[in-house]
Design a protein around this motif. Structure first.
Motif, PDB file in Angstrom:
ATOM      1  N   GLY A  59       0.211  -3.104   2.820  1.00  0.00           N
ATOM      2  CA  GLY A  59      -0.852  -1.934   3.013  1.00  0.00           C
ATOM      3  C   GLY A  59      -0.857  -1.315   4.300  1.00  0.00           C
ATOM      4  N   GLN A  60      -0.072  -1.676   5.255  1.00  0.00           N
ATOM      5  CA  GLN A  60      -0.292  -1.091   6.674  1.00  0.00           C
ATOM      6  C   GLN A  60       0.539   0.002   6.889  1.00  0.00           C
ATOM      7  N   ARG A  61      -0.209   0.774   7.660  1.00  0.00           N
ATOM      8  CA  ARG A  61       0.231   2.027   8.255  1.00  0.00           C
ATOM      9  C   ARG A  61       0.969   1.934   9.588  1.00  0.00           C
ATOM     10  N   LEU A  62       1.876   2.096   9.895  1.00  0.00           N
ATOM     11  CA  LEU A  62       2.390   2.104  11.132  1.00  0.00           C
ATOM     12  C   LEU A  62       3.078   3.466  11.735  1.00  0.00           C
ATOM     13  N   ALA A  63       2.691   3.620  13.025  1.00  0.00           N
ATOM     14  CA  ALA A  63       3.495   4.841  13.595  1.00  0.00           C
ATOM     15  C   ALA A  63       4.546   4.486  14.766  1.00  0.00           C
ATOM     16  N   LEU A  64       5.538   5.068  14.507  1.00  0.00           N
ATOM     17  CA  LEU A  64       6.626   4.601  15.683  1.00  0.00           C
ATOM     18  C   LEU A  64       6.793   5.664  16.409  1.00  0.00           C
TER      19      LEU A  64
ATOM     20  N   VAL B 225      10.446  -6.386  -2.682  1.00  0.00           N
ATOM     21  CA  VAL B 225      10.008  -5.353  -1.994  1.00  0.00           C
ATOM     22  C   VAL B 225      11.231  -4.233  -2.097  1.00  0.00           C
ATOM     23  N   ARG B 226      10.705  -3.069  -2.310  1.00  0.00           N
ATOM     24  CA  ARG B 226      11.349  -2.016  -2.773  1.00  0.00           C
ATOM     25  C   ARG B 226      10.998  -0.854  -1.531  1.00  0.00           C
ATOM     26  N   ILE B 227      12.085  -0.482  -1.004  1.00  0.00           N
ATOM     27  CA  ILE B 227      12.076   0.317   0.334  1.00  0.00           C
ATOM     28  C   ILE B 227      12.618   1.914   0.132  1.00  0.00           C
ATOM     29  N   GLY B 228      11.865   2.936   0.540  1.00  0.00           N
ATOM     30  CA  GLY B 228      12.112   4.090   0.375  1.00  0.00           C
ATOM     31  C   GLY B 228      12.248   4.758   1.566  1.00  0.00           C
ATOM     32  N   TYR B 229      13.092   5.889   1.869  1.00  0.00           N
ATOM     33  CA  TYR B 229      13.501   6.240   3.173  1.00  0.00           C
ATOM     34  C   TYR B 229      13.354   7.857   2.841  1.00  0.00           C
ATOM     35  N   ALA B 230      12.715   8.699   3.709  1.00  0.00           N
ATOM     36  CA  ALA B 230      12.800  10.045   3.887  1.00  0.00           C
ATOM     37  C   ALA B 230      13.213  10.636   5.326  1.00  0.00           C
ATOM     38  N   GLY B 231      14.476  11.141   5.521  1.00  0.00           N
ATOM     39  CA  GLY B 231      14.782  11.270   6.721  1.00  0.00           C
ATOM     40  C   GLY B 231      14.636  12.905   7.149  1.00  0.00           C
TER      41      GLY B 231
ATOM     42  N   PHE C 124       7.224   2.804   2.712  1.00  0.00           N
ATOM     43  CA  PHE C 124       7.833   4.210   2.888  1.00  0.00           C
ATOM     44  C   PHE C 124       8.287   4.232   4.306  1.00  0.00           C
ATOM     45  N   LEU C 125       9.510   4.781   4.524  1.00  0.00           N
ATOM     46  CA  LEU C 125       9.908   5.034   6.017  1.00  0.00           C
ATOM     47  C   LEU C 125      10.086   6.418   5.800  1.00  0.00           C
ATOM     48  N   LEU C 126       9.244   7.028   6.887  1.00  0.00           N
ATOM     49  CA  LEU C 126       9.197   8.432   6.864  1.00  0.00           C
ATOM     50  C   LEU C 126       9.609   9.114   8.448  1.00  0.00           C
ATOM     51  N   ASP C 127      10.516   9.536   8.535  1.00  0.00           N
ATOM     52  CA  ASP C 127      11.024   9.994   9.815  1.00  0.00           C
ATOM     53  C   ASP C 127      10.638  11.603  10.117  1.00  0.00           C
TER      54      ASP C 127
ATOM     55  N   GLY D 115      -2.510   0.915  -0.544  1.00  0.00           N
ATOM     56  CA  GLY D 115      -2.110  -0.343  -1.247  1.00  0.00           C
ATOM     57  C   GLY D 115      -0.716  -0.481  -0.753  1.00  0.00           C
ATOM     58  N   ARG D 116      -0.092   0.635  -0.213  1.00  0.00           N
ATOM     59  CA  ARG D 116       1.414   0.244   0.070  1.00  0.00           C
ATOM     60  C   ARG D 116       1.616   0.409   1.553  1.00  0.00           C
ATOM     61  N   SER D 117       2.836   0.180   2.242  1.00  0.00           N
ATOM     62  CA  SER D 117       3.177   0.172   3.444  1.00  0.00           C
ATOM     63  C   SER D 117       3.788   1.637   4.063  1.00  0.00           C
ATOM     64  N   VAL D 118       3.443   2.126   5.062  1.00  0.00           N
ATOM     65  CA  VAL D 118       3.846   3.256   5.580  1.00  0.00           C
ATOM     66  C   VAL D 118       4.332   3.246   6.849  1.00  0.00           C
ATOM     67  N   LEU D 119       5.730   3.137   7.347  1.00  0.00           N
ATOM     68  CA  LEU D 119       6.232   3.492   8.715  1.00  0.00           C
ATOM     69  C   LEU D 119       6.524   4.734   9.145  1.00  0.00           C
TER      70      LEU D 119
END
Length: 573
Positions: free
Chosen positions: A392-397, A429-435, A513-516, A540-544
């Motif tokens: 459930g964490q939202r992170l900004a890289l 854990v299922r990981i999704g990536y949007a480049g 969610f991995l968002l670029d 409830g889901r995590s976002v980087l």
């Protein structure tokens, strides 16, 4: 991994043996059809002897013994039955061999596809799509002739000549000796010519793959080439590439026609030797028997003489199919071979999970003391980098361009294994990536979204498009989500293409969610609406999220700045 890539440095003979093993493995799922084709060919060969015997008996009965039609009617019935059976067996063998070829082509394409998927998207970005496409098209057609033509004839050439020699030796041992002494000439010259045909076929397939890649690349960049006035120059380049294919194709045909001429010559001379021996025997000029052979015996031998060499001639004709198949195997190995020193790609669903004691609040995904290096780079972009992502964490890289934000996302997605350190992913854990550059196919926007879930309902598709702010621009299009776009998103802006990629990822509903740079190229209001809708949808889901946006940084629970890691790296350097 196929046998072609197991031994990197082998001799030419070992390479050819590995290629043959690889070709044999492609048809492993159609063994029953191979046995059926071989059985039909062998039975048809045995019936060929019966057919020649029936014809010879009829000629002897009509010309020499002058029997009436009633006495010979059973001979005609036998001949008719044999002809019908041989026709049915020939069709059965051809159909079974065709099914084997289809199974082998399907296995080749599945193997190539799995191999391309295993190499990962980072490797695929550096390849020419037209050249890789030839692995599934021209190379598949190259092995079709091997299974539908060469393999059945190889069985025929082992069985049928032996049956004919045994039958002829029973009635005239001299003709059998002529067969045995002249037969090795055909495979000997076939082998000599086959070496040259294989080399020429490999060069021709390689040139065809290169031209396909060249032509596909130029078609994709046609607008840019015209903009810079390079259209005529590229036409000249395409003409030169096509001429190279023409020259190599003619070399293959030249070898094929030369080998066919040589082999036909020796087969014809061998049949003529049999006819000469029988003719001299009937004239009384040659007597190797106590008695002169009867007319029926002579006709039996003459009828089987061309049939004895026919499988050898067919093998010679289809030997080029074998050469093309071996050349295709070599090309598959060349195009799919591992790069020197390249680490294997980790599949996205199952990154490296290190055995650690179970913790009550263990992170869902973690990087431990990782050194990350982009594909093709000479140096690490990040060293000793660690990152924990909780539920459930939202992170900004954040960080300047080139600081490794995309590299971190690609590593977490499983595309790029860490050069050092570990990637830990909790089970399930299922990981999704949007480049930054989502690939969009030619078709409607809705079709591109349904790639993530072909069975998605129209209502859910509309809802996800609203969250990703796709509907903000789709409403202005003539057909909304049914509007057709070009390949690679032609007709859309960069920000619109990224929103479609984000909506496609939302349909997958991953745990992380991995968002670029999802908000790049957006106006402030659209960016604010997107972040607000994204926060609600991913609750409830995590976002980087890799970003340069101040608004996105305030949206995140935590900001991870890569700048300190870059400074440490520069100090070490």
């Amino acid at each position: 991994m196929s046998v072609l890539s197991e031994v990197p440095h082998t001799s030419a003979a070992q390479q050819r043996r590995l290629q043959q093993q690889w070709l044999a493995g492609l048809a492993s799922g159609a063994r029953s059809q191979q046995r059926l084709a071989a059985l039909a060919i062998c039975v048809s060969g045995a019936l060929l002897v019966v057919q020649a015997g029936a014809i010879a008996w009829l000629i002897q009965s009509i010309v020499v013994e002058r029997l009436n039609w009633v006495q010979m009617v059973h001979g005609f019935w036998v001949l008719a039955a044999v002809l019908l059976l041989r026709s049915l067996l020939g069709g059965l063998a051809q159909a079974a061999a065709g099914r084997v070829a289809d199974a082998a082509k399907l296995a080749l394409r599945a193997q190539v596809y799995r191999r391309l998927m295993a190499r990962g998207p980072l490797w695929l970005r550096r390849q020419r799509s037209g050249e890789l496409g030839e692995l599934l098209l021209a190379h598949g057609d190259a092995i079709e002739g091997y299974y539908a033509g060469f393999q059945p004839v190889r069985v025929e050439v082992v069985v049928v000549p032996l049956l004919i020699v045994a039958a002829v030796a029973y009635v005239d041992w001299v003709v059998a000796l002529i067969f045995l002494f002249t037969a090795p000439l055909v495979p000997f010259f076939m082998m000599l010519v086959g070496w040259g045909a294989e080399a020429a076929g490999r060069a021709q397939l390689g040139e065809l793959a290169r031209m396909s890649g060249h032509f596909a690349d130029r078609i994709k960049g046609l607008g840019l080439l015209r903009l810079y006035g390079r259209g005529q120059a590229e036409l000249a380049g395409i003409a030169e590439a096509a001429d190279g294919v023409r020259v190599r194709t003619m070399k293959v045909l030249r070898i094929a026609f030369l080998s066919s001429t040589v082999l036909e010559f020796f087969a014809s001379v061998s049949v003529a030797m049999v006819a000469l021996y029988l003719g001299l025997s009937y004239l009384g000029l040659m007597s190797l028997h106590a008695a002169v052979p009867t007319l029926g015996t002579g006709m039996f031998c003459l009828l089987l003489a061309p049939e004895f060499y026919a499988p050898l001639r067919r093998l010679a004709a289809h030997y080029h199919d074998r050469a093309n198949a071996l050349a295709a195997a070599a090309e598959v190995k060349r195009l799919l071979a591992d790069d020197p020193g390249e680490a294997p790609v980790v599949a996205p669903p199952a990154p490296l999970v290190a055995p650690e004691p179970v913790q009550l609040h263990a992170p869902m995904v973690a990087l431990r003391a990782a050194s990350l290096r982009p594909k093709g780079a000479a140096h690490d972009v990040l060293r000793d980098f660690s990152l924990d992502i909780a539920d459930g964490q939202r992170l900004a890289l954040v960080g300047p361009s080139g600081s490794g934000k995309s590299t971190v996302l690609e590593t977490l997605a499983g595309w790029l294994p860490p050069r050092e350190g570990r990637l830990l992913v909790r089970d399930g854990v299922r990981i999704g990536y949007a480049g930054q550059r989502p690939y969009l196919f030619h078709g409607s926007i809705a079709d591109n979204l349904r790639l993530a879930d072909p069975a998605v309902s129209d209502a859910r598709l509309q809802a996800v498009a609203e969250v990703a702010q796709v509907m903000r621009f789709a409403r202005q299009l003539p057909l909304g989500l049914d509007t057709v776009i070009g390949e690679r998103g032609f007709g859309l802006s960069g920000g619109e293409a990224r929103r479609i990629g984000l909506a496609r990822l939302l349909l997958l509903e991953p745990d992380l969610f991995l968002l670029d740079e999802p908000t790049a190229f957006l106006d402030p209001q659209t960016e604010a609406d997107l972040l607000q809708a994204l926060a609600s949808h991913t609750r409830g889901r995590s976002v980087l999220m890799a970003t340069h946006s101040q608004l996105a940084m305030r949206w995140a629970d935590q900001v991870i700045d890569l700048q300190p890691h870059l400074q440490q790296q520069e100090e070490r350097a």
